[in-house]
Design an enzyme around this catalytic site. Structure first.
Site, PDB file in Angstrom:
ATOM      1  N   TYR A  33       0.825  -1.213   0.000  1.00 28.43           N
ATOM      2  CA  TYR A  33       0.000   0.000   0.000  1.00 28.43           C
ATOM      3  C   TYR A  33       0.855   1.257   0.000  1.00 28.43           C
ATOM      4  CZ  TYR A  33       0.961   0.925   4.955  1.00 28.43           C
ATOM      5  OH  TYR A  33       1.577   1.222   6.138  1.00 28.43           O
ATOM      6  N   ARG A  52       7.754   3.973  -4.840  1.00 32.63           N
ATOM      7  CA  ARG A  52       7.892   3.005  -3.747  1.00 32.63           C
ATOM      8  C   ARG A  52       6.828   1.910  -3.855  1.00 32.63           C
ATOM      9  NH1 ARG A  52       7.757   5.087   2.338  1.00 32.63           N
ATOM     10  NH2 ARG A  52       5.586   5.369   1.762  1.00 32.63           N
ATOM     11  N   ARG A 100      -8.066 -20.111  -0.755  1.00 29.76           N
ATOM     12  CA  ARG A 100      -7.026 -19.915   0.250  1.00 29.76           C
ATOM     13  C   ARG A 100      -5.974 -21.018   0.226  1.00 29.76           C
ATOM     14  NH1 ARG A 100      -5.548 -20.902   5.401  1.00 29.76           N
ATOM     15  NH2 ARG A 100      -4.629 -19.158   6.531  1.00 29.76           N
ATOM     16  N   HIS A 102      -1.528 -21.020   1.186  1.00 32.24           N
ATOM     17  CA  HIS A 102      -0.375 -20.158   1.489  1.00 32.24           C
ATOM     18  C   HIS A 102       0.453 -19.866   0.245  1.00 32.24           C
ATOM     19  CE1 HIS A 102      -1.479 -20.978   5.562  1.00 32.24           C
ATOM     20  NE2 HIS A 102      -0.442 -20.316   6.066  1.00 32.24           N
ATOM     21  N   LYS A 147       6.605  -2.167   2.309  1.00 31.36           N
ATOM     22  CA  LYS A 147       5.380  -1.544   2.802  1.00 31.36           C
ATOM     23  C   LYS A 147       4.170  -2.444   2.533  1.00 31.36           C
ATOM     24  CE  LYS A 147       3.332   3.083   2.958  1.00 31.36           C
ATOM     25  NZ  LYS A 147       3.308   3.218   4.399  1.00 31.36           N
ATOM     26  N   GLU A 180      11.748   2.745  14.440  1.00 32.68           N
ATOM     27  CA  GLU A 180      10.859   3.773  13.888  1.00 32.68           C
ATOM     28  C   GLU A 180       9.551   3.761  14.660  1.00 32.68           C
ATOM     29  OE1 GLU A 180       9.737   2.796   9.821  1.00 32.68           O
ATOM     30  OE2 GLU A 180       9.751   0.667  10.309  1.00 32.68           O
ATOM     31  N   LEU A 205      11.142   1.368   7.442  1.00 33.30           N
ATOM     32  CA  LEU A 205      10.629   1.723   6.122  1.00 33.30           C
ATOM     33  C   LEU A 205      11.397   2.948   5.630  1.00 33.30           C
ATOM     34  CD1 LEU A 205       8.221   1.060   4.129  1.00 33.30           C
ATOM     35  CD2 LEU A 205       7.128   3.056   5.137  1.00 33.30           C
TER      36      LEU A 205
HETATM   37  N1  PMP Z   1       7.488   3.900   9.006  1.00 32.78           N
HETATM   38  C1  PMP Z   1       6.319   3.223   9.021  1.00 32.78           C
HETATM   39  C2  PMP Z   1       6.236   1.919   9.741  1.00 32.78           C
HETATM   40  C3  PMP Z   1       5.191   3.759   8.371  1.00 32.78           C
HETATM   41  O1  PMP Z   1       4.033   3.085   8.368  1.00 32.78           O
HETATM   42  C4  PMP Z   1       5.288   5.018   7.746  1.00 32.78           C
HETATM   43  C5  PMP Z   1       4.100   5.640   7.094  1.00 32.78           C
HETATM   44  N2  PMP Z   1       3.624   4.888   6.050  1.00 32.78           N
HETATM   45  C6  PMP Z   1       6.527   5.680   7.752  1.00 32.78           C
HETATM   46  C7  PMP Z   1       7.607   5.084   8.392  1.00 32.78           C
HETATM   47  C8  PMP Z   1       6.702   7.008   7.073  1.00 32.78           C
HETATM   48  O2  PMP Z   1       6.709   6.848   5.671  1.00 32.78           O
HETATM   49  P1  PMP Z   1       6.229   8.005   4.690  1.00 32.78           P
HETATM   50  O3  PMP Z   1       6.970   9.226   5.064  1.00 32.78           O
HETATM   51  O4  PMP Z   1       6.605   7.497   3.357  1.00 32.78           O
HETATM   52  O5  PMP Z   1       4.756   8.151   4.881  1.00 32.78           O
END
Ligand code: PMP
Length: 284
Positions: A33, A52, A100, A102, A147, A180, A205
């Site tokens: 997403y 991305r 379904r 895996h 993501k 993060e 991320l």
């Molecule tokens: N880390 C995580 C785990 C996130 O979910 C997000 C937001 N999607 C970010 C960092 C920040 O990413 P962005 O600046 O691309 O929204």
């Protein structure tokens, strides 16, 4: 109130927007997403988010055949139809629909694109508000750099934070370093005025807002370092802030009930937030 979504080729009211029970996104979180912010027809970091999305699709081998141009047209149409001026667009692509199982080996399935537009409160011009955060163990899988919609640890962390009256849950790795936030990247500013965030080391991320803010900061002669830092450093930082497409640059003024900078928002966080709104724009 926006009420039209896009699901698998069709624009329709939310009530009629249904996803098949056998969608692999639903069964396995087998989907990726993006969230992109927009304001009066202007998108923030649009191209980077779309890039991305394609990187994420490649990382988990989803064969998505829609072109970038077609995707852009759909997004643009959806925002127009919904008549939203300030908000975010949520784009999800799942591997597709199949009984379904895996393994997806040999499955001849078509990826499913769905898009939702959300109206947001436009607080760009308002005074910046500082938020509280808590820290928690990072118990996610070893590929948080992709993501995907497989976000249960993030969901639990954000909820725990909210229950404790905080806005964000900050993950700490097994060596005591900050990774993060549950939905954001985390930054500190130390007493030498160095702006520090964790490097892209596979454990976070690669945030688009993170990248943009680092560029703006450097252009404005601020010192940006990509280094790991520990939880204890968070507590004694001059400023702490988070970045994400939906929260922009948001100062953090309290972590685990410890005030940062005596609970006051730092000027550099405000400056970076303003820089972001002024500069990171792409027209569609
Ligand atoms: N880390 C995580 C785990 C996130 O979910 C997000 C937001 N999607 C970010 C960092 C920040 O990413 P962005 O600046 O691309 O929204």
């Amino acid at each position: 109130m926006p009420n039209i979504s896009y699901v698998d080729g069709v624009y329709q009211n939310y009530e009629n927007s249904k996803i098949n029970i056998n969608d692999r996104g639903y069964h396995f979180g087998d989907s990726v997403y993006e969230v992109i912010l927009f304001n009066k027809g202007i998108f923030y970091d649009f191209e980077e988010h779309i890039s991305r999305l394609f990187t994420s699709l490649n990382s988990i081998n989803i064969k998505f055949s829609l072109s970038r141009i077609s995707l852009k047209i759909i997004i643009k149409n959806l925002i127009k139809i919904n008549r939203v001026s300030f908000g975010s667009v949520y784009i999800q692509v799942s591997r597709g629909i199949a009984e379904r199982n895996h393994s997806y080996k040999g499955m001849n399935i078509k990826p499913l694109l769905s898009i939702i537009v959300t109206k947001k409160l436009n607080n760009i011009g308002n005074d910046t508000i500082g938020v509280k955060a808590i820290t928690l163990d990072d118990n996610r899988w070893s590929r948080p750099d992709i993501k995907t919609t497989q976000l249960l640890p993030n969901v639990l962390a954000k909820t725990e934070a909210n229950i404790k009256g905080a806005f964000e849950g900050i993950f700490i790795d097994s060596d005591g370093y900050v990774t993060e936030g549950s939905s954001s990247n985390i930054w500190i500013i130390n007493n030498n005025n160095e702006i520090i965030t964790r490097p892209i080391d596979g454990q976070i991320l690669s945030g688009i807002t993170r990248k943009t803010i680092a560029q703006f900061a450097k252009l404005n002669k601020l010192i940006v370092k990509e280094e790991k830092f520990k939880k204890q450093e968070l507590y004694k930082s001059k400023e702490v802030f988070l970045t994400s497409a939906s929260s922009f640059v948001t100062p953090i003024i309290e972590i685990d009930n410890i005030e940062i900078n005596e609970g006051k928002i730092g000027q550099t966080s405000i400056d970076l937030r303003n820089l972001y709104f002024r500069n990171s724009r792409n027209n569609l």
